[in-house]
Design an enzyme around this catalytic site. Sequence first.
Site, mmCIF file in Angstrom:
data_model
loop_
_atom_site.group_PDB
_atom_site.id
_atom_site.type_symbol
_atom_site.label_atom_id
_atom_site.label_comp_id
_atom_site.label_asym_id
_atom_site.label_seq_id
_atom_site.Cartn_x
_atom_site.Cartn_y
_atom_site.Cartn_z
ATOM 1 N N LYS A 121 0.368 -1.596 -0.509
ATOM 2 C CA LYS A 121 0.076 0.495 0.028
ATOM 3 C C LYS A 121 0.743 1.550 0.220
ATOM 4 C CE LYS A 121 -1.401 1.467 3.687
ATOM 5 N NZ LYS A 121 -2.442 2.023 5.195
ATOM 6 N N ASP A 139 -5.930 1.046 1.129
ATOM 7 C CA ASP A 139 -5.671 1.759 2.328
ATOM 8 C C ASP A 139 -7.578 1.213 2.811
ATOM 9 O OD1 ASP A 139 -8.052 3.383 2.168
ATOM 10 O OD2 ASP A 139 -6.445 5.585 2.118
#
Length: 210
Positions: A121, A139
Site C-alpha cells: 500500500k 487503504d
Amino acid sequence: MEEKERMAKILDILEKRFPHARLLLEFSNPFELLVATILAAQAPDERVNQITKTLFQRFPTPQALSHASLSEIEEIIHSLPYYRQKARSLKETSSILVEQFAGEVPPELSELTSLPGVGRKTANIVLANAFHIPAIAVDTHVARVSQRLGFASSSSPSEIEKDLSSLIPQECWIRATHLLGFLGRTTCLAKKPRCPECPVQEWCPSSISS
Ligand code: SF4
C-alpha cells in the site's frame, strides 16, 4: 449492467461530488512522501502532517535522516502509534536509500517494498502520487468501500487491488483511489455508513435506507 460499467458510473458520480479528492498527506518530493506514508500507518493524516513539518525541517534528506539518532526521531514522532518501530524503519530506510539508491527513492514497486516499513500500500501511494505511475493503493477506506460496493471478492488488500485493477482502466487508477478513499472518509464510514446521503446509494448493494 456489467460491473465495469457500474464502476465507471460510480466513479463518474464521485468525481462530481468530490472534485477536490486527493491525497491528504503533505509532501514536496518523493522522499518526503515515503516518510509521511510510513508514519501514516494507523495514524490520522492531519497529525502526520503536523509532525512531518518538524521532521523535514530537522532532517530534510535521506542522508540527514540516516544520521539522526533513534531517540531524536522518536522525540519528534512520539505521538504516533508504533513510533519506536516507525523511527527504526525511517532510519533504516534512509540508510538503504543512501547506500543502494544514490539517495533517491526508487520508482519501482519491488524496490520500494524491499525497504523496511514499506508494504504494498505504501509503495503504491508513493508510485501514484510522487511519480504519477498508475497504481491502486488499498487503504482501510478503499478496502471498506470496495467491499460494500460489491467490487471486492475478498477482504485481502492485495486481492482487492487485483479486483479493482480489473474493473478500472489503468489511466484512472490513481484518481479512482482518491475518489473511493474520499467516499470512505466522508460518507461510507466504518461504524455507521451514511447511506441516505451517499451519492452512489442507487448503485450500492449494501445500501441501508435509514
Ligand atoms: S450506500 Fe451506504 S454502504 Fe453503500 S457506499 Fe454509500 S454509504 Fe457505503
